[in-house]
Design an enzyme around this catalytic site. Structure first.
Site, PDB file in Angstrom:
ATOM      1  CG  ASP A   1     -29.583 -15.776 -72.988  1.00 33.49           C
ATOM      2  OD1 ASP A   1     -29.568 -14.829 -72.182  1.00 33.49           O
ATOM      3  OD2 ASP A   1     -30.559 -16.049 -73.702  1.00 33.49           O
TER       4      ASP A   1
ATOM      5  NE  ARG B   1     -32.278 -21.634 -81.737  1.00 32.97           N
ATOM      6  CZ  ARG B   1     -31.665 -20.584 -82.244  1.00 32.97           C
ATOM      7  NH1 ARG B   1     -30.847 -20.725 -83.279  1.00 32.97           N
ATOM      8  NH2 ARG B   1     -31.867 -19.383 -81.745  1.00 32.97           N
TER       9      ARG B   1
ATOM     10  CG  ASP C   1     -34.885 -21.441 -79.911  1.00 30.55           C
ATOM     11  OD1 ASP C   1     -35.550 -21.892 -80.864  1.00 30.55           O
ATOM     12  OD2 ASP C   1     -34.329 -20.330 -79.943  1.00 30.55           O
TER      13      ASP C   1
ATOM     14  CB  SER D   1     -34.312 -11.811 -77.297  1.00 30.69           C
ATOM     15  OG  SER D   1     -33.876 -13.107 -77.631  1.00 30.69           O
TER      16      SER D   1
END
Length: 405
Positions: free
Chosen positions: A16, A97, A126, A178
């Protein structure tokens, strides 16, 4: 879009974020893109990141070593709280995060950037975690979330975009999982795992030995704690990063810490994830064993309730919320006596208690023994206690009997 001249991108080198750099330059009038990669213990994945980001169009690359801060200021508080999301998930991505977003904000302020950008999808948690952190720490910064606005709609589209722009990516259509990795865990989502009826195949696991392939002989280890914090393995004191690394190695070799969960995402849908958490699973189990020994009944039971809320706050990206900080104060108070050692038996994916001890143990053998303990415990006292404890039940029964007349 022309008012955004400089963007700091949370860059991992994965699929990504690899395609986001050229996309930002194409869609924001050739804006300057600064890549920020956070080292939270993902190992050799970082080796090609710097050069790759520059080749993809970034003007500058920051690689921030956050591993020690991550373990001590994010992982350990959550461990002390006993926070587990929906009974299985040890929050590996969730609390990574906020520290990444905090570093992103710090660099954006240093560089005089107009905006920050992240590669989280519009379906995931996220995006919330990144953006709540930015709102809490630097509300003046604009936020760009490409997955919510661009034409790319799938990982296959992203791969095609990367190939068109000559960007190498570590994901292929034959292995389109992922993944998120840090020193605490490795997560897997997507592809065949999207169907909860499919068991994960052995090749999904990249850290942990499948339990049935683990050694046939059990391994005994001893974990030491001081005020709720893990400080030693088998009597050897270690710093936080070394200790977690050691337990990851031990746990992974013995098939420990695989969690397969269909979880409730914050954005309203269920998702299926497979997590590898070898060291974390050992630490949570050991910490809990020591709390059984050192916390009184009322505190232990109330802390169990707090743990659920703490896990929800972390999962929901509310790390910098006042409530989480206030809960830390409660948790820290409970941990003052959580000191001692816990011995565990590891065998083919299982963790079994093998004894624990603490100088603050509330277990009193002289009281609990089936032998003579009259000096410390009078059996006759139980009758009065039961009479008073059961009085509401007795009164209710009397009322019901009277009402039938």
């Amino acid at each position: 879009m022309s008012n955004i001249k400089k963007v700091v991108l949370a860059y991992s080198g994965g699929l990504d974020t690899s395609v986001i750099i050229p996309w930002l330059k194409e869609n924001y009038d050739g804006c300057e893109v600064i890549a920020m990669c956070a080292d939270v213990g993902q190992g050799d994945e970082l080796a090609p990141v710097h050069d790759k980001a520059l080749k993809s169009g970034a003007s500058k690359v920051y690689i921030e070593d956050l591993t020690k801060e991550f373990v001590e200021e994010y992982v350990w508080p959550t461990l002390k709280a006993g926070a587990v999301y929906e009974g299985k998930y040890l929050l590996g991505t969730s609390f990574a995060r906020p520290i990444i977003a905090k570093a992103l904000v710090d660099i954006a302020i240093k560089e005089g950037a107009d905006a920050i950008c992240h590669g989280a999808t519009g379906k995931g948690n996220d995006q919330v975690r990144f953006e709540l952190t930015v709102k809490a720490l630097a509300p003046h910064l604009k936020i760009i979330a490409p997955w919510r606005v661009w034409d790319i709609r799938s990982r296959e589209d992203a791969i095609d975009y990367a190939e068109k722009h000559g960007i190498p990516v570590p994901v292929t259509k034959s292995r389109p999982y992922s993944m998120d990795r840090n020193i605490w865990h490795l997560s897997h989502e997507g592809a065949d795992l999207e169907n909860p009826a499919n068991a994960p195949t052995d090749d999904v696991y990249m850290i942990t030995t499948p339990p049935e392939k683990a050694p046939d002989k059990p391994l005994y280890i001893e974990v030491g704690f001081e005020k709720g914090l893990p400080v030693s393995v088998d009597g050897v004191k270690m710093d936080s990063v070394a200790l977690l690394t050691k337990l990851n190695e031990i746990g992974a070799a013995n098939g420990i810490g695989i969690a397969d969960i269909v979880e409730n995402r914050l954005v309203g849908m269920k998702s299926r994830g497979v997590y590898e958490n070898p060291g974390g699973a050992i630490l949570y189990y050991a910490h809990r064993e020591l709390e059984y020994l050192t916390l009184d009944r009322a505190t232990l039971h109330y802390k169990e309730q707090i743990a659920i809320k703490y896990a929800e706050l972390v999962y929901d990206g509310m790390w910098f919320a006042p409530l989480r900080e206030a809960l830390d104060a409660f948790v820290d108070s409970t941990q003052q006596t959580v000191t001692g050692t816990v011995r565990l038996k590891l065998y083919k994916g299982n963790i079994v208690s093998a004894g624990s001890k603490s100088p603050f143990s509330l277990y009193n053998e002289k009281i609990v023994t089936f032998g003579d303990s009259e000096e410390l415990y009078n059996h006759g006292d139980a009758e009065g206690f039961i009479n008073l404890f059961g009085l509401p039940l007795k009164v209710r029964a009397m009322m019901k009997a009277e009402a039938k007349k």
